[in-house]
Design an enzyme around this catalytic site. Structure first.
Site, PDB file in Angstrom:
ATOM      1  N   GLY A 210       9.505  18.804 -22.370  1.00  0.00           N
ATOM      2  CA  GLY A 210       9.750  18.325 -21.015  1.00  0.00           C
ATOM      3  C   GLY A 210       8.773  17.267 -20.544  1.00  0.00           C
ATOM      4  O   GLY A 210       8.136  16.568 -21.343  1.00  0.00           O
ATOM      5  N   GLY A 441       5.764  10.562  -5.473  1.00  0.00           N
ATOM      6  CA  GLY A 441       6.370  11.891  -5.488  1.00  0.00           C
ATOM      7  C   GLY A 441       7.472  11.983  -6.531  1.00  0.00           C
ATOM      8  O   GLY A 441       7.793  11.001  -7.203  1.00  0.00           O
ATOM      9  N   HIS A 613     -26.431  30.961 -18.026  1.00  0.00           N
ATOM     10  CA  HIS A 613     -27.219  29.753 -17.767  1.00  0.00           C
ATOM     11  C   HIS A 613     -27.483  29.024 -19.081  1.00  0.00           C
ATOM     12  O   HIS A 613     -27.741  29.672 -20.075  1.00  0.00           O
ATOM     13  CB  HIS A 613     -28.554  30.157 -17.126  1.00  0.00           C
ATOM     14  CG  HIS A 613     -29.499  28.999 -16.985  1.00  0.00           C
ATOM     15  ND1 HIS A 613     -29.353  28.054 -15.994  1.00  0.00           N
ATOM     16  CD2 HIS A 613     -30.583  28.641 -17.716  1.00  0.00           C
ATOM     17  CE1 HIS A 613     -30.315  27.159 -16.130  1.00  0.00           C
ATOM     18  NE2 HIS A 613     -31.080  27.488 -17.162  1.00  0.00           N
TER      19      HIS A 613
HETATM   20  P1  FAD Z   1      10.264  19.490 -17.069  1.00  0.00           P
HETATM   21  O1  FAD Z   1       8.964  19.574 -17.746  1.00  0.00           O
HETATM   22  O2  FAD Z   1      10.584  18.270 -16.308  1.00  0.00           O
HETATM   23  O3  FAD Z   1      11.386  19.760 -18.169  1.00  0.00           O
HETATM   24  C1  FAD Z   1      12.739  19.697 -17.862  1.00  0.00           C
HETATM   25  C2  FAD Z   1      13.516  19.386 -19.121  1.00  0.00           C
HETATM   26  O4  FAD Z   1      14.894  19.541 -18.862  1.00  0.00           O
HETATM   27  C3  FAD Z   1      13.332  17.943 -19.612  1.00  0.00           C
HETATM   28  O5  FAD Z   1      12.888  17.946 -20.934  1.00  0.00           O
HETATM   29  C4  FAD Z   1      14.718  17.320 -19.480  1.00  0.00           C
HETATM   30  O6  FAD Z   1      14.993  16.395 -20.508  1.00  0.00           O
HETATM   31  C5  FAD Z   1      15.610  18.545 -19.577  1.00  0.00           C
HETATM   32  N1  FAD Z   1      16.909  18.381 -18.898  1.00  0.00           N
HETATM   33  C6  FAD Z   1      17.137  17.957 -17.644  1.00  0.00           C
HETATM   34  N2  FAD Z   1      18.468  18.003 -17.368  1.00  0.00           N
HETATM   35  C7  FAD Z   1      19.083  18.474 -18.482  1.00  0.00           C
HETATM   36  C8  FAD Z   1      20.436  18.750 -18.815  1.00  0.00           C
HETATM   37  N3  FAD Z   1      21.420  18.584 -17.951  1.00  0.00           N
HETATM   38  N4  FAD Z   1      20.707  19.207 -20.059  1.00  0.00           N
HETATM   39  C9  FAD Z   1      19.702  19.388 -20.968  1.00  0.00           C
HETATM   40  N5  FAD Z   1      18.417  19.157 -20.695  1.00  0.00           N
HETATM   41  C10 FAD Z   1      18.098  18.710 -19.478  1.00  0.00           C
HETATM   42  N6  FAD Z   1       1.392  19.738 -14.023  1.00  0.00           N
HETATM   43  C11 FAD Z   1       0.298  20.477 -14.258  1.00  0.00           C
HETATM   44  O7  FAD Z   1       0.329  21.696 -14.078  1.00  0.00           O
HETATM   45  N7  FAD Z   1      -0.854  19.912 -14.732  1.00  0.00           N
HETATM   46  C12 FAD Z   1      -0.956  18.597 -14.942  1.00  0.00           C
HETATM   47  O8  FAD Z   1      -2.010  18.125 -15.369  1.00  0.00           O
HETATM   48  C13 FAD Z   1       0.173  17.781 -14.700  1.00  0.00           C
HETATM   49  N8  FAD Z   1       0.124  16.454 -14.927  1.00  0.00           N
HETATM   50  C14 FAD Z   1       1.229  15.686 -14.717  1.00  0.00           C
HETATM   51  C15 FAD Z   1       1.160  14.320 -14.937  1.00  0.00           C
HETATM   52  C16 FAD Z   1       2.255  13.506 -14.712  1.00  0.00           C
HETATM   53  C17 FAD Z   1       2.163  12.027 -14.960  1.00  0.00           C
HETATM   54  C18 FAD Z   1       3.486  14.098 -14.289  1.00  0.00           C
HETATM   55  C19 FAD Z   1       4.692  13.247 -14.085  1.00  0.00           C
HETATM   56  C20 FAD Z   1       3.575  15.466 -14.065  1.00  0.00           C
HETATM   57  C21 FAD Z   1       2.437  16.266 -14.264  1.00  0.00           C
HETATM   58  N9  FAD Z   1       2.465  17.643 -14.028  1.00  0.00           N
HETATM   59  C22 FAD Z   1       1.349  18.402 -14.234  1.00  0.00           C
HETATM   60  C23 FAD Z   1       3.684  18.308 -13.562  1.00  0.00           C
HETATM   61  C24 FAD Z   1       4.395  19.010 -14.725  1.00  0.00           C
HETATM   62  O9  FAD Z   1       4.609  18.103 -15.781  1.00  0.00           O
HETATM   63  C25 FAD Z   1       5.713  19.590 -14.247  1.00  0.00           C
HETATM   64  O10 FAD Z   1       5.469  20.384 -13.100  1.00  0.00           O
HETATM   65  C26 FAD Z   1       6.352  20.453 -15.329  1.00  0.00           C
HETATM   66  O11 FAD Z   1       6.592  19.707 -16.490  1.00  0.00           O
HETATM   67  C27 FAD Z   1       7.653  21.056 -14.822  1.00  0.00           C
HETATM   68  O12 FAD Z   1       8.203  21.815 -15.837  1.00  0.00           O
HETATM   69  P2  FAD Z   1       9.783  22.120 -15.887  1.00  0.00           P
HETATM   70  O13 FAD Z   1       9.995  22.936 -17.111  1.00  0.00           O
HETATM   71  O14 FAD Z   1      10.227  22.630 -14.591  1.00  0.00           O
HETATM   72  O15 FAD Z   1      10.470  20.685 -16.054  1.00  0.00           O
HETATM   73  P1  NAD Z   2       2.215  13.375  -4.587  1.00  0.00           P
HETATM   74  O1  NAD Z   2       3.129  14.035  -3.646  1.00  0.00           O
HETATM   75  O2  NAD Z   2       1.041  14.119  -5.099  1.00  0.00           O
HETATM   76  O3  NAD Z   2       1.623  12.049  -3.944  1.00  0.00           O
HETATM   77  C1  NAD Z   2       2.429  10.991  -3.503  1.00  0.00           C
HETATM   78  C2  NAD Z   2       1.600  10.146  -2.557  1.00  0.00           C
HETATM   79  O4  NAD Z   2       2.334   8.970  -2.288  1.00  0.00           O
HETATM   80  C3  NAD Z   2       1.310  10.836  -1.226  1.00  0.00           C
HETATM   81  O5  NAD Z   2      -0.057  10.722  -0.929  1.00  0.00           O
HETATM   82  C4  NAD Z   2       2.185  10.051  -0.261  1.00  0.00           C
HETATM   83  O6  NAD Z   2       1.629   9.987   1.042  1.00  0.00           O
HETATM   84  C5  NAD Z   2       2.226   8.684  -0.920  1.00  0.00           C
HETATM   85  N1  NAD Z   2       3.378   7.862  -0.568  1.00  0.00           N
HETATM   86  C6  NAD Z   2       4.668   8.226  -0.441  1.00  0.00           C
HETATM   87  N2  NAD Z   2       5.449   7.157  -0.147  1.00  0.00           N
HETATM   88  C7  NAD Z   2       4.617   6.086  -0.082  1.00  0.00           C
HETATM   89  C8  NAD Z   2       4.824   4.700   0.178  1.00  0.00           C
HETATM   90  N3  NAD Z   2       6.030   4.208   0.419  1.00  0.00           N
HETATM   91  N4  NAD Z   2       3.742   3.886   0.177  1.00  0.00           N
HETATM   92  C9  NAD Z   2       2.513   4.373  -0.068  1.00  0.00           C
HETATM   93  N5  NAD Z   2       2.254   5.678  -0.335  1.00  0.00           N
HETATM   94  C10 NAD Z   2       3.310   6.506  -0.335  1.00  0.00           C
HETATM   95  O7  NAD Z   2       3.154  12.830  -5.769  1.00  0.00           O
HETATM   96  P2  NAD Z   2       2.793  12.259  -7.201  1.00  0.00           P
HETATM   97  O8  NAD Z   2       1.395  11.763  -7.247  1.00  0.00           O
HETATM   98  O9  NAD Z   2       3.894  11.350  -7.528  1.00  0.00           O
HETATM   99  O10 NAD Z   2       2.877  13.540  -8.104  1.00  0.00           O
HETATM  100  C11 NAD Z   2       4.095  14.294  -8.132  1.00  0.00           C
HETATM  101  C12 NAD Z   2       3.823  15.727  -8.497  1.00  0.00           C
HETATM  102  O11 NAD Z   2       3.499  15.829  -9.880  1.00  0.00           O
HETATM  103  C13 NAD Z   2       2.630  16.337  -7.794  1.00  0.00           C
HETATM  104  O12 NAD Z   2       2.963  16.806  -6.528  1.00  0.00           O
HETATM  105  C14 NAD Z   2       2.256  17.453  -8.711  1.00  0.00           C
HETATM  106  O13 NAD Z   2       3.044  18.565  -8.389  1.00  0.00           O
HETATM  107  C15 NAD Z   2       2.632  16.923 -10.073  1.00  0.00           C
HETATM  108  N6  NAD Z   2       1.422  16.473 -10.784  1.00  0.00           N
HETATM  109  C16 NAD Z   2       0.411  17.358 -11.020  1.00  0.00           C
HETATM  110  C17 NAD Z   2      -0.727  16.950 -11.665  1.00  0.00           C
HETATM  111  C18 NAD Z   2      -1.824  17.930 -11.913  1.00  0.00           C
HETATM  112  O14 NAD Z   2      -1.605  19.113 -11.746  1.00  0.00           O
HETATM  113  N7  NAD Z   2      -3.000  17.514 -12.342  1.00  0.00           N
HETATM  114  C19 NAD Z   2      -0.856  15.655 -12.097  1.00  0.00           C
HETATM  115  C20 NAD Z   2       0.173  14.773 -11.843  1.00  0.00           C
HETATM  116  C21 NAD Z   2       1.316  15.199 -11.199  1.00  0.00           C
END
Ligand code: FAD
Ligand code: NAD
Length: 635
Positions: A210, A441, A613
């Site tokens: 994913g 977002g 520590h």
């Molecule tokens: P996903 O991981 O999105 O998996 C969903 C899967 O479903 C995908 O592989 C997709 O291809 C498949 N799918 C969708 N529709 C269909 C369909 N109709 N048929 C078959 N397959 C389908 N979270 C953290 O906890 N720590 C982090 O450090 C962190 N870093 C992140 C950094 C970034 C840049 C991003 C974008 C996200 C990050 N997140 C982090 C968030 C985290 O990746 C997601 O919350 C998590 O992957 C959600 O898991 P999920 O299983 O719900 O969905």
């Molecule tokens: P976010 O909700 O964390 O932040 C989006 C930011 O964009 C907010 O501060 C919002 O005010 C701002 N924003 C929205 N519209 C805007 C606009 N038009 N112009 C300027 N600023 C604007 O969303 P994200 O950073 O896209 O991350 C999405 C989600 O992915 C997170 O909420 C988190 O759940 C997950 N994530 C988690 C991790 C982690 O756990 N380390 C890392 C990456 C992503």
């Protein structure tokens, strides 16, 4: 019926065979191991039956898609139990363990005692569950084998019974569970359901793992790791290590990112298969409350399972701002992870978690980063006091911030893109950079699932579920990013466990009130529980303890003296309400606080726990002592 087994769609090398012609195998049993580059992969049987032929010897190269084994068998297990003559000694195997192994808890029967067909004779503790082992034949117990507390693996012979001629009726088929999506929600649900005895199929349209493994958690942290290594090398002289010339190899950075993801993805595929699951590459859509069609490269398949778990995740949300669509200098987080070359400058729209993590990585690689955020602060979920300190640290590292700034439009230029904005003062300002990352977002992936055909309720773009992860449609569950709760990998996985357990007849409830959140910036930021603004808004009587990382020996040794720990505790009960850490290793150290809060601990419990520590973790005890105004190493 003859069934062909292939090793992989890509070339592999035969490592060794586990079976030989003539062996009986069950679905999920390992047949052989092959090497995919440096990664060892298990090839499992997809059938119940007898091995007829094995091809390729150890060390042989196997072309992608080549048949390596032929089995005479079927996809479904034959439930037919053959009668045995009275007096026959029958072996009892631990087949239904609900996990790969367990510990012998109790023998219900002793040698010499009578046993009815299917009457449990042994209890095995498998995690928090108890599995019961029985014999399909009635008779007298002859021998019991493992001792109490001994380990038992699935399939081990544990006892023998002298049959009396009676036997059980046909076995009920395993419940069929289909999981849509192979991210950290879906694959964990699949493994858990497999452990509990389901026949699981995971439908994934792209690669397993994913967002988390392919374009989220893991690749961002791999990029951040490279950035950190680069900065450590650049600044190594401070620690007495001279590195005459440090050079960033961007292709190497990308190769490392891909390699870490691939290793983990192959591991996840192996785990699903090792738990009896099958992975189908295809896109699932609902055709009715419990029916699906799956579009694969080989055609359309239909499924009517007993239970469905929807785990389709989320995708970047792109705002409808003029000039964004079709502007190839504007990228989302996936694009920002896969750049072919390091850009000289980057504007990041959105100062949330993604924006901050990628800003820190790119700034550390030497890119000029500017963040444009519409709110008056960064990372709204984090404690404001520490967020302001985090912003100051990032500014010291060259990242520029424009808060309360509205993006009006984008315009493609010869070398990148312009971003037209309206500043807090009302003045318009044009930014220009080689790349513009839009990270504002994410939206749940529910479009295209045809949820309406199943009658599944949605609300504001998310699937509606209760705390058992049940949708409004019986036997259909939804988990992870598609349900509109906290969008994190660890919450998706927790929901996956709960959904699988409930699908298999348990009664488990999801509770995210104590859930650590981490931002992998440089330095790291992590929290659990409430922040000070929330404590104020809720009118709580609270007290605060703060401890600076510059007073922590380990942080000083690591040259990571920026940061603080802040603990918020109830003024009367001393219960810990929230812990916020900005500093090196914050994302690991937070685990102690999550456990403490889950157990309802007080600051005294934290103080009375001896912390090793020199560690960053001992700053936690100091922060707890600071709540009581008695920190030792800070006044
Ligand atoms: P996903 O991981 O999105 O998996 C969903 C899967 O479903 C995908 O592989 C997709 O291809 C498949 N799918 C969708 N529709 C269909 C369909 N109709 N048929 C078959 N397959 C389908 N979270 C953290 O906890 N720590 C982090 O450090 C962190 N870093 C992140 C950094 C970034 C840049 C991003 C974008 C996200 C990050 N997140 C982090 C968030 C985290 O990746 C997601 O919350 C998590 O992957 C959600 O898991 P999920 O299983 O719900 O969905
Ligand atoms: P976010 O909700 O964390 O932040 C989006 C930011 O964009 C907010 O501060 C919002 O005010 C701002 N924003 C929205 N519209 C805007 C606009 N038009 N112009 C300027 N600023 C604007 O969303 P994200 O950073 O896209 O991350 C999405 C989600 O992915 C997170 O909420 C988190 O759940 C997950 N994530 C988690 C991790 C982690 O756990 N380390 C890392 C990456 C992503």
């Amino acid at each position: 019926m003859k069934q062909d087994i292939t090793a992989a769609k890509v070339p592999t090398v035969m490592k060794n065979w586990v079976v030989k012609p003539g062996d009986e195998v069950s679905k999920g049993d390992p047949l052989c191991y092959v090497m995919l580059g440096t990664i060892k992969r298990t090839v499992s049987s997809k059938f119940y039956g007898k091995v007829i032929e094995t091809k390729f010897a150890e060390g042989d190269k196997i072309p992608g898609g080549e048949i390596i084994c032929v089995i005479d068998g079927t996809e479904e297990k034959s439930n037919e139990l053959k009668p045995v003559e009275p007096g026959t000694v029958v072996q009892v195997t631990a087949d239904n363990l609900m996990g790969p192994s367990g510990l012998v808890k109790e023998w219900y029967k002793q040698p010499g005692e009578k046993v009815e067909p299917k009457e449990p004779i042994l209890a095995v503790a498998v995690g928090k569950l108890t599995a019961e082992v029985s014999c399909p034949y009635g008779g007298t117990v002859k021998e019991i084998m493992p001792d109490i507390d001994a380990k038992v693996n699935k399939g081990d012979v544990v006892a023998s019974v002298v049959a009396d001629g009676s036997m059980a009726g046909p076995e009920l088929p395993k419940p069929k569970v289909v999981v849509i999506g192979g991210g950290p929600g879906g694959y964990v649900a699949a493994i858990r359901a497999g452990q509990l005895g389901a026949e699981v199929t995971v439908i994934e349209k792209e690669r397993m793992g994913g967002t988390c493994l392919n374009r989220g958690c893991i690749p961002t942290k791999a990029l951040l790791h490279s950035a950190e290594v680069y900065q450590t090398a650049v600044n190594a002289a401070k620690a007495g290590v001279k590195i005459p010339s440090v050079e960033l190899d961007w292709d190497g950075v990308q190769k490392n990112r891909r390699s870490v993801s691939s290793t983990l993805i192959v591991g996840v595929e192996g785990l699903v298969e090792a738990n009896g699951g099958s992975i189908i590459k295809g896109t699932a859509t609902f055709t009715g409350p419990k029916s699906l069609t799956v579009k694969t490269a080989y055609g359309i398949k239909t499924y009517e399972p007993d239970k469905i778990i929807i785990a389709t995740g989320s995708s970047p949300a792109m705002p409808p701002i003029p000039g964004l669509a079709g502007n190839d200098a504007c990228i989302d987080s996936t694009g920002a992870l896969q750049m072919k070359k390091l850009p000289k400058s980057m504007i990041i729209v959105g100062g949330g978690v993604i924006g901050i993590e990628l800003a820190c990585a790119y700034a550390a690689f030497g890119c000029k980063v500017t963040i444009v955020e519409m709110m008056d602060r960064l990372m709204p979920v984090m404690d404001l006091e520490l967020t302001l300190k985090a912003q100051k640290i990032m500014e010291e590292h060259g990242i520029e911030f424009f808060l309360e700034t509205q993006v009006l439009s984008f315009e493609k230029t010869a070398n990148g893109s312009k971003v037209l904005t309206k500043l807090k003062s009302g003045e318009e300002k044009v930014f220009e950079a080689e790349k513009v990352l839009v990270a504002v977002g994410r939206k749940s992936n529910i479009a295209g699932l045809d949820l309406e055909k199943a009658g599944i309720e949605t609300e504001r773009g998310h699937i509606v579920v209760n705390d058992k992860m049940e949708t409004n449609v019986k036997d259909v569950y939804a988990i992870g990013d598609c349900v509109g709760k906290i969008m994190l990998a660890h919450t998706a996985s927790t929901m996956g466990e709960i959904a699988a357990e409930n699908a298999m007849g348990m009664d488990e409830h999801y509770d995210e009130s104590v859930c650590p959140s981490c931002v992998y910036m440089l330095p790291e930021f992590a929290y659990v529980g409430i922040n000070e603004e929330q404590a104020k808004a809720q009118g709580l009587k609270y007290k605060v303890g703060r401890f600076p990382m510059q007073a922590n020996g380990k942080s000083l040794i690591m040259e990571e003296k920026d940061g603080w720990i802040k603990i918020i505790a109830d003024k009367e009960t001393n219960k810990i309400l929230g812990v916020h850490i900005l500093g090196a290793r914050a994302t690991d150290v937070i685990a102690e606080s999550a456990m403490a809060m889950k157990m309802g601990a007080t600051v005294d419990d934290m103080i009375n726990t001896i912390h090793a520590h020199p560690t960053v973790a001992e700053a936690m005890k100091e922060a707890a002592m600071a709540v009581e105004k008695r920190a030792i190493h800070f006044k």
